[in-house]
Design a protein around this motif. Structure first.
Motif, PDB file in Angstrom:
ATOM      1  N   ILE A 148       0.841  -1.144  -0.234  1.00 25.12           N
ATOM      2  CA  ILE A 148       0.042  -0.131   0.074  1.00 25.12           C
ATOM      3  C   ILE A 148       0.828   1.260  -0.052  1.00 25.12           C
ATOM      4  N   MET A 149       1.921   1.296   0.597  1.00 26.41           N
ATOM      5  CA  MET A 149       2.833   2.266   0.920  1.00 26.41           C
ATOM      6  C   MET A 149       3.599   2.463  -0.468  1.00 26.41           C
ATOM      7  N   GLN A 150       3.691   1.501  -1.353  1.00 25.81           N
ATOM      8  CA  GLN A 150       4.493   1.605  -2.618  1.00 25.81           C
ATOM      9  C   GLN A 150       3.389   2.509  -3.517  1.00 25.81           C
ATOM     10  N   ILE A 151       2.236   2.043  -3.624  1.00 23.47           N
ATOM     11  CA  ILE A 151       1.081   2.549  -4.431  1.00 23.47           C
ATOM     12  C   ILE A 151       1.111   3.945  -3.828  1.00 23.47           C
ATOM     13  N   THR A 152       1.081   4.466  -2.716  1.00 24.32           N
ATOM     14  CA  THR A 152       1.003   5.618  -2.297  1.00 24.32           C
ATOM     15  C   THR A 152       2.168   6.634  -2.761  1.00 24.32           C
ATOM     16  N   TRP A 153       3.615   5.870  -2.618  1.00 26.74           N
ATOM     17  CA  TRP A 153       4.680   6.659  -3.026  1.00 26.74           C
ATOM     18  C   TRP A 153       4.661   6.889  -4.511  1.00 26.74           C
ATOM     19  N   ALA A 154       4.109   6.186  -5.702  1.00 22.96           N
ATOM     20  CA  ALA A 154       3.890   6.151  -6.866  1.00 22.96           C
ATOM     21  C   ALA A 154       3.109   7.390  -7.066  1.00 22.96           C
TER      22      ALA A 154
ATOM     23  N   ARG B  43      12.438  17.152  -7.604  1.00 28.83           N
ATOM     24  CA  ARG B  43      13.122  15.917  -7.013  1.00 28.83           C
ATOM     25  C   ARG B  43      12.335  15.151  -5.935  1.00 28.83           C
ATOM     26  N   PHE B  44      12.431  13.814  -6.369  1.00 25.54           N
ATOM     27  CA  PHE B  44      11.586  13.111  -5.378  1.00 25.54           C
ATOM     28  C   PHE B  44      12.470  11.781  -4.998  1.00 25.54           C
ATOM     29  N   PRO B  45      12.246  11.466  -3.540  1.00 30.36           N
ATOM     30  CA  PRO B  45      13.064  10.828  -3.239  1.00 30.36           C
ATOM     31  C   PRO B  45      12.692   9.295  -3.769  1.00 30.36           C
ATOM     32  N   SER B  46      13.807   8.369  -3.652  1.00 32.97           N
ATOM     33  CA  SER B  46      13.309   6.725  -3.659  1.00 32.97           C
ATOM     34  C   SER B  46      12.599   6.253  -2.753  1.00 32.97           C
ATOM     35  N   PHE B  47      11.763   5.301  -2.918  1.00 34.59           N
ATOM     36  CA  PHE B  47      10.808   4.737  -2.069  1.00 34.59           C
ATOM     37  C   PHE B  47      11.587   4.463  -0.565  1.00 34.59           C
ATOM     38  N   GLU B  48      12.777   4.008  -0.725  1.00 29.61           N
ATOM     39  CA  GLU B  48      13.250   3.510   0.753  1.00 29.61           C
ATOM     40  C   GLU B  48      13.406   4.924   1.638  1.00 29.61           C
TER      41      GLU B  48
ATOM     42  N   ASP C 146      11.632   8.420   5.848  1.00 34.58           N
ATOM     43  CA  ASP C 146      11.442   9.814   6.394  1.00 34.58           C
ATOM     44  C   ASP C 146      10.066   9.826   7.002  1.00 34.58           C
ATOM     45  N   LEU C 147       9.136   8.936   6.764  1.00 41.91           N
ATOM     46  CA  LEU C 147       7.873   8.927   7.425  1.00 41.91           C
ATOM     47  C   LEU C 147       8.124   8.864   9.105  1.00 41.91           C
ATOM     48  N   GLY C 148       8.862   8.072   9.244  1.00 44.82           N
ATOM     49  CA  GLY C 148       9.146   7.776  10.875  1.00 44.82           C
ATOM     50  C   GLY C 148       8.317   6.597  11.289  1.00 44.82           C
ATOM     51  N   ASP C 149       7.880   6.644  12.321  1.00 48.21           N
ATOM     52  CA  ASP C 149       7.273   5.430  13.041  1.00 48.21           C
ATOM     53  C   ASP C 149       5.927   5.464  12.554  1.00 48.21           C
ATOM     54  N   PHE C 150       5.506   4.028  12.242  1.00 51.65           N
ATOM     55  CA  PHE C 150       4.139   3.834  11.739  1.00 51.65           C
ATOM     56  C   PHE C 150       3.301   2.873  12.361  1.00 51.65           C
TER      57      PHE C 150
END
Length: 144
Positions: A85-91, A101-106, A111-115
């Motif tokens: 789900i986070m991969q879809i959100t990233w895309a 400029r946009f960061p890599s998925f990792e 950078d989101l922190g604790d989840f």
């Protein structure tokens, strides 16, 4: 464009063909196929947690969910893929940031922190809702 809150950060997402491209390029998989699989597990979990039917789920019911809301063993009955789900959100976030400029998925994920997965359930469902309403308009209207 829609804004969703994940880990106290506001993320702008956009379900566009460019998001489909970014997803395929980065993760070597089809976003639509993955979206359909991910939606079924998340909606099933949300319905189990709230005691509602999937088609009757309301955002208010999902707010403030935590581990005490249900038996943790119930998680094993659902195919929950938070990273997917986070991969879809990233895309979708990358598609919204076209030209910047946009960061890599990792890096983005780090950078989101604790989840808190259970507390983050409304955010995860919001991300899936944006994707479904943008990519599967008919499916979104039928409660996907």
């Amino acid at each position: 464009m829609k804004e969703i809150k994940i880990c106290e950060k506001t993320i702008r997402v956009r379900a566009t063909p460019l998001a489909l491209f970014f997803y395929r390029k980065e993760f070597k998989s089809d976003l639509l196929s993955d979206l359909i699989k991910l939606s079924a597990g998340m909606l099933g979990l949300a319905a189990a947690v709230t005691g509602s039917k999937i088609e009757e789920l309301k955002a208010e019911e999902l707010a403030g969910l935590n581990a005490s809301s249900f038996d943790m063993a119930a998680l094993s009955a659902f195919d929950i893929d938070v990273i997917g789900i986070m991969q879809i959100t990233w895309a979708m976030a990358k598609a919204d940031s076209l030209g910047e400029r946009f960061p890599s998925f990792e890096k983005w994920f780090l950078d989101l922190g604790d989840f808190d997965v259970l507390g983050g359930l409304p955010s995860l469902l919001a991300a899936l809702e944006v994707a479904a309403s943008g990519f599967l308009r008919r499916g979104a209207q039928q409660g996907l």
